[in-house]
Design a protein around this motif. Structure first.
Motif, PDB file in Angstrom:
ATOM      1  N   GLY A 122       0.824  -1.201   0.000  1.00 12.63           N
ATOM      2  CA  GLY A 122       0.000   0.000   0.000  1.00 12.63           C
ATOM      3  C   GLY A 122       0.860   1.254   0.000  1.00 12.63           C
ATOM      4  O   GLY A 122       2.085   1.204  -0.079  1.00 12.63           O
ATOM      5  N   ILE A 123       0.208   2.402   0.123  1.00 15.35           N
ATOM      6  CA  ILE A 123       0.908   3.679   0.057  1.00 15.35           C
ATOM      7  C   ILE A 123       1.906   3.831   1.196  1.00 15.35           C
ATOM      8  O   ILE A 123       3.023   4.327   1.009  1.00 15.35           O
ATOM      9  N   PHE A 124       1.541   3.365   2.398  1.00 16.38           N
ATOM     10  CA  PHE A 124       2.470   3.461   3.529  1.00 16.38           C
ATOM     11  C   PHE A 124       3.655   2.514   3.335  1.00 16.38           C
ATOM     12  O   PHE A 124       4.788   2.844   3.691  1.00 16.38           O
ATOM     13  N   GLY A 125       3.396   1.347   2.778  1.00 10.70           N
ATOM     14  CA  GLY A 125       4.476   0.409   2.512  1.00 10.70           C
ATOM     15  C   GLY A 125       5.455   0.950   1.489  1.00 10.70           C
ATOM     16  O   GLY A 125       6.673   0.820   1.642  1.00 10.70           O
ATOM     17  N   LYS A 126       4.935   1.564   0.415  1.00  9.44           N
ATOM     18  CA  LYS A 126       5.806   2.131  -0.607  1.00  9.44           C
ATOM     19  C   LYS A 126       6.611   3.306  -0.045  1.00  9.44           C
ATOM     20  O   LYS A 126       7.803   3.471  -0.350  1.00  9.44           O
ATOM     21  N   ALA A 127       5.954   4.139   0.763  1.00  8.16           N
ATOM     22  CA  ALA A 127       6.666   5.261   1.378  1.00  8.16           C
ATOM     23  C   ALA A 127       7.769   4.762   2.301  1.00  8.16           C
ATOM     24  O   ALA A 127       8.888   5.300   2.312  1.00  8.16           O
ATOM     25  N   LYS A 128       7.479   3.717   3.062  1.00  8.79           N
ATOM     26  CA  LYS A 128       8.480   3.124   3.961  1.00  8.79           C
ATOM     27  C   LYS A 128       9.680   2.617   3.177  1.00  8.79           C
ATOM     28  O   LYS A 128      10.836   2.847   3.563  1.00  8.79           O
ATOM     29  N   THR A 129       9.419   1.931   2.063  1.00 11.37           N
ATOM     30  CA  THR A 129      10.514   1.391   1.252  1.00 11.37           C
ATOM     31  C   THR A 129      11.381   2.512   0.697  1.00 11.37           C
ATOM     32  O   THR A 129      12.614   2.414   0.696  1.00 11.37           O
ATOM     33  N   THR A 130      10.752   3.591   0.237  1.00  9.22           N
ATOM     34  CA  THR A 130      11.508   4.734  -0.284  1.00  9.22           C
ATOM     35  C   THR A 130      12.390   5.345   0.796  1.00  9.22           C
ATOM     36  O   THR A 130      13.558   5.678   0.553  1.00  9.22           O
ATOM     37  N   VAL A 131      11.839   5.483   1.991  1.00  5.89           N
ATOM     38  CA  VAL A 131      12.621   6.038   3.103  1.00  5.89           C
ATOM     39  C   VAL A 131      13.795   5.127   3.434  1.00  5.89           C
ATOM     40  O   VAL A 131      14.919   5.585   3.677  1.00  5.89           O
ATOM     41  N   LYS A 132      13.556   3.825   3.432  1.00  2.78           N
ATOM     42  CA  LYS A 132      14.639   2.876   3.743  1.00  2.78           C
ATOM     43  C   LYS A 132      15.745   2.933   2.700  1.00  2.78           C
ATOM     44  O   LYS A 132      16.938   2.931   3.047  1.00  2.78           O
ATOM     45  N   PHE A 133      15.388   2.996   1.414  1.00  4.42           N
ATOM     46  CA  PHE A 133      16.406   3.100   0.374  1.00  4.42           C
ATOM     47  C   PHE A 133      17.240   4.364   0.570  1.00  4.42           C
ATOM     48  O   PHE A 133      18.464   4.364   0.419  1.00  4.42           O
ATOM     49  N   THR A 134      16.565   5.469   0.914  1.00  2.00           N
ATOM     50  CA  THR A 134      17.262   6.746   1.110  1.00  2.00           C
ATOM     51  C   THR A 134      18.214   6.679   2.289  1.00  2.00           C
ATOM     52  O   THR A 134      19.373   7.101   2.209  1.00  2.00           O
ATOM     53  N   VAL A 135      17.739   6.141   3.407  1.00  2.00           N
ATOM     54  CA  VAL A 135      18.566   6.111   4.610  1.00  2.00           C
ATOM     55  C   VAL A 135      19.748   5.165   4.447  1.00  2.00           C
ATOM     56  O   VAL A 135      20.842   5.417   4.977  1.00  2.00           O
ATOM     57  N   ILE A 136      19.572   4.093   3.677  1.00  3.31           N
ATOM     58  CA  ILE A 136      20.693   3.177   3.429  1.00  3.31           C
ATOM     59  C   ILE A 136      21.805   3.912   2.690  1.00  3.31           C
ATOM     60  O   ILE A 136      22.991   3.784   3.032  1.00  3.31           O
ATOM     61  N   TYR A 137      21.432   4.694   1.676  1.00  4.46           N
ATOM     62  CA  TYR A 137      22.472   5.425   0.934  1.00  4.46           C
ATOM     63  C   TYR A 137      23.179   6.439   1.831  1.00  4.46           C
ATOM     64  O   TYR A 137      24.398   6.592   1.778  1.00  4.46           O
ATOM     65  N   LEU A 138      22.420   7.126   2.672  1.00 12.21           N
ATOM     66  CA  LEU A 138      23.047   8.099   3.575  1.00 12.21           C
ATOM     67  C   LEU A 138      23.965   7.392   4.570  1.00 12.21           C
ATOM     68  O   LEU A 138      25.028   7.922   4.924  1.00 12.21           O
ATOM     69  N   MET A 139      23.594   6.204   5.010  1.00 12.56           N
ATOM     70  CA  MET A 139      24.426   5.458   5.956  1.00 12.56           C
ATOM     71  C   MET A 139      25.766   5.074   5.330  1.00 12.56           C
ATOM     72  O   MET A 139      26.799   5.105   6.001  1.00 12.56           O
ATOM     73  N   ILE A 140      25.768   4.717   4.037  1.00  4.63           N
ATOM     74  CA  ILE A 140      27.023   4.292   3.435  1.00  4.63           C
ATOM     75  C   ILE A 140      27.914   5.468   3.047  1.00  4.63           C
ATOM     76  O   ILE A 140      29.050   5.255   2.599  1.00  4.63           O
ATOM     77  N   MET A 141      27.429   6.690   3.225  1.00  3.86           N
ATOM     78  CA  MET A 141      28.315   7.845   3.008  1.00  3.86           C
ATOM     79  C   MET A 141      29.285   8.022   4.173  1.00  3.86           C
ATOM     80  O   MET A 141      30.325   8.656   4.027  1.00  3.86           O
ATOM     81  N   ASN A 142      28.945   7.437   5.313  1.00  9.37           N
ATOM     82  CA  ASN A 142      29.823   7.515   6.476  1.00  9.37           C
ATOM     83  C   ASN A 142      31.118   6.765   6.187  1.00  9.37           C
ATOM     84  O   ASN A 142      31.111   5.603   5.805  1.00  9.37           O
ATOM     85  N   GLY A 143      32.248   7.418   6.361  1.00  9.92           N
ATOM     86  CA  GLY A 143      33.537   6.802   6.109  1.00  9.92           C
ATOM     87  C   GLY A 143      34.085   7.072   4.728  1.00  9.92           C
ATOM     88  O   GLY A 143      35.273   6.870   4.464  1.00  9.92           O
ATOM     89  N   ARG A 144      33.220   7.543   3.797  1.00  9.46           N
ATOM     90  CA  ARG A 144      33.692   7.845   2.440  1.00  9.46           C
ATOM     91  C   ARG A 144      33.757   9.338   2.183  1.00  9.46           C
ATOM     92  O   ARG A 144      34.663   9.828   1.518  1.00  9.46           O
ATOM     93  N   TYR A 145      32.775  10.051   2.683  1.00  6.14           N
ATOM     94  CA  TYR A 145      32.738  11.510   2.491  1.00  6.14           C
ATOM     95  C   TYR A 145      32.515  12.179   3.840  1.00  6.14           C
ATOM     96  O   TYR A 145      31.437  12.718   4.113  1.00  6.14           O
ATOM     97  N   PRO A 146      33.504  12.121   4.733  1.00  7.61           N
ATOM     98  CA  PRO A 146      33.310  12.655   6.094  1.00  7.61           C
ATOM     99  C   PRO A 146      32.962  14.140   6.114  1.00  7.61           C
ATOM    100  O   PRO A 146      32.192  14.580   6.979  1.00  7.61           O
TER     101      PRO A 146
END
Length: 222
Positions: A163-187
């Protein structure tokens, strides 16, 4: 290790916009492209596209961690760009199913299941890597619990598709994963944009959306 944020981000945007263009311009308007997906269902059916996310997410995480460990920027780039492509295919499978008349109840359920196989291992891995963040792990446990329970009751009292909440959750998770992997590469960028705070906010949002999404699948809600 030499990493170029603008190269990484530029190619990532090209990948994202190319798939968006395919989804919202080419497929809806070009019958030959739709016929291509129909003829090649063995490799490009909606279920196959969902399976790309389901089975390739883990190897991409391993490749990324290995690239960081040996400080090989090429492996890291390939892992990140592969992650971006697979993440955006969350739109592609649904578009192909809709416009090529390949929608099935099994496919709708597989799409949601593939998202969890794709993003939950990444959230878990980057709660520890490159540094262990206990609060990230706590959020992961909450999100994973809601997701697993929601997936187990999906389709019983609610539609099989996300549903709409599930899709929004997935989008947020994809975004936060990318931000998490910036740690250690672009301090510098990580600290300048205060990404640690933004990550916590997004993790809380993902937890909230996961809880709402799970709750909407319950018999009590229905």
């Amino acid at each position: 290790m030499s990493m170029n944020f603008w190269l990484e981000g530029g190619v990532s945007l090209v990948i994202i916009f190319a798939v968006l263009y395919l989804c919202y311009i080419i497929i809806p308007k070009n019958q030959r492209v739709r016929d291509f997906f129909i003829r090649n269902q063995k490799y490009f059916s909606p279920n196959c596209i969902s399976s790309w996310r389901m089975y390739l997410g883990g190897p991409i995480i391993i490749a990324y961690i290995y690239g960081m460990t040996v400080e090989n920027s090429y492996i890291i780039y390939i892992a990140i760009w592969s992650f971006m492509f697979l993440a955006i295919t969350d739109l592609l499978d649904g578009i192909v199913a809709r416009y090529c008349d390949l929608e099935t109840p099994e496919g709708a359920s597989l799409d949601a299941k593939a998202d969890k196989w794709f993003d939950l291992p990444a959230l878990f891995a980057f709660s520890f890597f490159p540094v262990f963040e206990p609060i990230y792990l706590l959020f992961f446990i909450g999100i994973a619990s809601f997701d697993i329970i929601g997936q187990s009751i999906r389709g019983r009292n609610s539609p099989p598709e996300a549903g709409i909440f599930g899709k929004a959750k997935t989008t947020v998770k994809f975004t936060v994963i990318y931000l998490m992997i910036m740690n250690g590469r672009y301090p510098e960028i990580y600290n300048l944009l205060k990404l640690e705070i933004i990550i916590l906010i997004l993790l809380f949002a993902a937890l909230l959306l996961a809880g709402v999404s799970m709750g909407m699948k319950t018999l009590w809600y229905q």
